[in-house]
Write an enzyme that holds these catalytic residues in place. Structure first.
Site, short mmCIF file in Angstrom:
data_model
loop_
_atom_site.label_atom_id
_atom_site.label_comp_id
_atom_site.label_asym_id
_atom_site.label_seq_id
_atom_site.Cartn_x
_atom_site.Cartn_y
_atom_site.Cartn_z
N PHE A 19 9.38 37.78 90.75
CA PHE A 19 8.28 36.92 90.30
C PHE A 19 8.77 35.48 90.26
O PHE A 19 9.76 35.19 89.59
CB PHE A 19 7.85 37.39 88.91
CG PHE A 19 6.70 36.65 88.28
CD1 PHE A 19 5.40 36.81 88.75
CD2 PHE A 19 6.90 35.82 87.17
CE1 PHE A 19 4.33 36.16 88.14
CE2 PHE A 19 5.83 35.17 86.55
CZ PHE A 19 4.55 35.35 87.03
N ALA A 20 8.09 34.61 90.99
CA ALA A 20 8.55 33.22 91.11
C ALA A 20 7.50 32.26 90.58
O ALA A 20 6.59 31.86 91.30
CB ALA A 20 8.90 32.91 92.56
N GLU A 47 9.92 26.64 87.47
CA GLU A 47 10.51 25.61 88.33
C GLU A 47 11.42 24.71 87.49
O GLU A 47 11.33 24.74 86.26
CB GLU A 47 9.40 24.76 88.97
CG GLU A 47 8.52 25.55 89.91
CD GLU A 47 7.43 24.69 90.54
OE1 GLU A 47 7.37 23.47 90.23
OE2 GLU A 47 6.66 25.24 91.34
N ARG A 99 34.07 53.15 59.43
CA ARG A 99 34.99 52.11 58.96
C ARG A 99 35.24 52.22 57.46
O ARG A 99 34.29 52.28 56.68
CB ARG A 99 34.36 50.74 59.29
CG ARG A 99 35.07 49.55 58.70
CD ARG A 99 36.36 49.26 59.41
NE ARG A 99 36.94 48.01 58.91
CZ ARG A 99 38.18 47.63 59.17
NH1 ARG A 99 38.95 48.37 59.94
NH2 ARG A 99 38.62 46.49 58.69
N GLN A 126 26.57 48.73 48.89
CA GLN A 126 25.14 48.40 48.88
C GLN A 126 24.81 47.17 49.72
O GLN A 126 23.72 47.09 50.26
CB GLN A 126 24.67 48.22 47.44
CG GLN A 126 24.67 49.55 46.69
CD GLN A 126 24.09 49.45 45.31
OE1 GLN A 126 24.01 48.37 44.73
NE2 GLN A 126 23.68 50.58 44.76
N GLY A 169 35.15 41.64 61.93
CA GLY A 169 35.94 41.04 63.02
C GLY A 169 35.74 41.78 64.33
O GLY A 169 35.68 41.17 65.41
N GLU A 177 9.46 35.04 79.44
CA GLU A 177 8.08 35.53 79.33
C GLU A 177 7.37 34.86 78.15
O GLU A 177 6.59 35.46 77.43
CB GLU A 177 8.03 37.06 79.25
CG GLU A 177 8.80 37.69 80.40
CD GLU A 177 8.16 38.88 81.09
OE1 GLU A 177 6.99 39.17 80.81
OE2 GLU A 177 8.84 39.50 81.93
N THR A 198 8.35 31.43 75.38
CA THR A 198 9.23 31.23 74.22
C THR A 198 8.49 31.63 72.94
O THR A 198 7.27 31.75 72.91
CB THR A 198 9.64 29.76 74.07
OG1 THR A 198 8.43 28.99 73.89
CG2 THR A 198 10.38 29.24 75.31
#
Lengths: 249, 384
Positions: B122-123, B126, B269, B280, B341, B364, B366
């Protein structure tokens, strides 16, 4: 040649099976079910034979509850041509399954029956062998290669310590091992088309087979929980423990 | 609308399995190679994933918008690069032809798009026309029975793989607004069409975007979508409505994966002698992420059902895109935070997804454009 492929609806291989509180069996309420993985391999092998021009028709057959139609639809979506459901809500033991399959074989006259070597729910590993005995047909179990050679087939079997290749005359029974092939994903268009393929629903009585159980399950228990391991500080300590505590070296 | 629940369950199960068994394990390789492996593209083609929204009469699956939403949520659980490869065929690249194409155009192009033989791109965007899409400068001037196209298109997804482009160009230079724009199907091998080098970008390695340059590129007049000039902007906007639901569903799928990754890590972890899932403050992050993800899922499915029922509320569709894309940004941010980390390290999927999801708030339309659409739609309703 026609190929008959029996498929079983079992608890999905990704589901953690849990035993019912009364220890009479595995709890299947609201559990995801799918085609026995070894049967998927059987369906795939049949399709490959058909694609290679070595078979004309693939018939999938399942014995189980009405929902086993979904399992048959999966086989049809993968590439089976038509399907038969022998519908029952009873527990069907391997011998009863083999007798029903013999009746289907008598009616359909396939040149080859490809079955999973076992179902992952009860791990019986009996149906293929029993069917071969009832029919008086040769069998190649635990197949990792199935080659059509002349009027027969050559089956490479995974046996303890190596591979064994046997030549069978047709008609014959093959049971599949894990490494026979990698089953395809049914394409989405074929899943949609599968709904239109023929699926006949029968009962055990239609084939005149008595499926009443011969076995009695006394109890079903979960495996013992694994106890936590220990950490050793040195190789010497490890060797000492293996020698003197575990007694394995 | 789900046409046949039984068939659809099977479709969805198959996609889920494919995502778990094939796509997720290949994610790291896609990043290393900056490409989706050829065998996976082949499998996606064989499975029919390129033609999910093409009508059945042209060899596609003809998925309804609700069905598409469910399927794309499943796809969203894997790296968005995979979805991107089939995204333009199912969305903006082909929907212009599906929605507004002439019967001849449909018959000529859609079967190849459905089979994945053609990748459609789809173009519209520009260098000087992004959110202000109606201001595009690429021109297409009628010369005999051909249009001569000149201009540059930017950030064009799948351009290097494309066989056809749905191109937006100005056929009436005297009309600087939306009414001067027409939509074309341009074949890749048209003389005068060149595709630039892939752009380097923040995330979604393996899904590439390119400049597409048109220099006196001649396009047959028969390739004008719908056959009537000046309708292109309307075609683009209709295409984008369904496309925005597609992207919203994708955001929901990615958020589900991020929640899965977060919960799994939190259980695994250990800190201060226990799993961090017991804390919590970690639980609060998990709860917020699941809540928002679920809310977006409900919005997308509701809007998709309305779309299928013919009730295409532009504002509600924009609201889905706005909320779902912002939501997945927050969920990705929390996923990194829960990972600590490790979340900053490339070995963990959340680091990659954190970068991948950033584009959802931009392409599509902003978030700011979506806000305008939502508000303008409301005001229009109340004034009417």
């Amino acid at each position: 040649m026609k190929i008959l492929v029996p498929v079983k609806r079992v608890i999905d291989y990704n589901v953690k099976a849990r035993v019912k509180a009364d220890k009479t069996g595995v709890d299947l309420a609201n559990v995801k079910m799918s085609m026995n993985p070894f049967d998927e391999i059987a369906v795939e092998e049949a399709i490959r034979k058909k694609e290679a021009g070595q078979a004309e028709e693939i018939i999938a057959v399942s014995i189980g509850p009405a929902q086993a139609q979904e399992t048959l639809r999966t086989a049809l979506a993968m590439g089976a041509d038509r399907a038969i459901l022998i519908q029952t809500d009873d527990i069907v033991e391997p011998l009863a399954v083999a007798k029903l399959l013999k009746a289907v074989v008598d009616a359909e006259q396939p040149g080859l029956v490809i079955l999973g070597k076992q179902a992952i729910d009860d791990d019986s590993n009996q149906t293929g062998q029993m069917l071969a005995a009832l029919l008086g047909w040769p069998q190649g179990t635990f197949a990792s290669i199935v080659k059509v050679v002349g009027d027969g087939i050559e089956v490479t079997r995974e046996v303890d310590g190596g591979l064994e290749t046997v030549a069978l005359t047709l008609p014959a029974i093959v049971t599949t091992d894990l490494r026979l092939n990698e089953p395809r994903y049914a394409s989405l268009p074929n899943i949609m088309k599968a709904k239109k393929k023929q699926l006949d629903v029968k009962t055990a009585a239609d084939y005149g087979v008595d499926i009443s159980p011969r076995l009695k399950t006394l109890k079903v228990e979960e495996p013992a929980k694994r106890a936590g391991g220990i950490k050793v500080k040195t190789i010497e300590e490890l060797v000492d423990k293996l020698k003197n505590e575990a007694g394995v070296i | 609308m789900i046409r046949d629940q039984e068939i659809f369950n099977q479709l969805r199960d198959t996609i889920r399995r494919f995502v778990n068994e094939r796509l997720i394990p290949a994610e790291d390789r896609v990043v290393e190679d900056n490409a989706v492996p050829a065998e996976i593209l082949r499998e996606m083609r064989e499975m029919g994933l390129y033609g999910m929204t093409v009508p059945e009469e042209y060899g596609g699956l003809g998925l309804t918008t609700e069905e598409e939403a469910y399927i794309i949520m499943e796809m969203g659980r894997a790296s968005p690069a995979f979805r991107s490869k089939i995204g333009t065929n199912n969305g903006i690249g082909s929907q212009g032809i599906v929605i507004d194409g002439t019967p001849e155009q449909k018959a000529r192009f859609l079967p190849k798009v459905a089979a994945g033989e053609y990748v459609a791109s789809f173009a519209l965007t520009e260098p000087d026309a992004g959110s202000d899409a109606a201001s595009i400068r690429t021109t297409a001037i009628l010369d005999g029975d051909e249009y001569v196209v000149n201009g540059t298109k930017r950030y064009i997804t799948n351009a290097a793989d494309a066989s056809i482009f749905t191109l937006m160009a100005r056929t009436d230079p005297s009309n600087k607004g939306a009414g001067g724009v027409s939509a074309f199907i341009v074949e890749k091998n048209s003389p005068g069409l060149t595709v630039g080098k892939p752009n380097r970008k923040m995330g979604q390695a393996g899904a590439n975007v390119y400049d597409v340059i048109f220099e006196d590129c001649r396009v047959p007049a028969a390739n004008l979508i719908g056959g009537v000039p000046g309708q292109g902007f309307k075609t683009a906007m209709k295409t984008l409505d369904r496309g925005r639901l597609h992207i919203s569903a994708l955001c929901v799928g990615v958020s589900q994966r991020l929640v899965e990754e977060s919960v799994r890590y939190a259980i695994d972890r250990k800190q201060f002698g226990q799993a961090i899932a017991e804390f919590q403050l970690i639980q609060a992050m998990l709860a917020d992420s699941r809540t928002e993800s679920y809310a977006a899922q409900c919005m997308v499915l509701d809007a998709a059902r309305n779309y299928d029922a013919g009730n295409r509320n532009v504002g509600d569709i924009a609201a889905c895109k706005y909320f779902a894309s912002e939501m997945v940004g927050r969920v990705a941010d929390r996923a990194v935070q829960i990972h600590g980390g490790a979340g900053y390290m490339s070995e963990y999927a959340v680091e990659r997804f954190y970068r991948d999801v950033r584009i959802f708030r931009i392409y599509e339309g902003t978030s700011q454009i979506q806000q305008l659409l939502i508000a303008r739609n409301l005001i229009k309703e109340f004034r009417a």
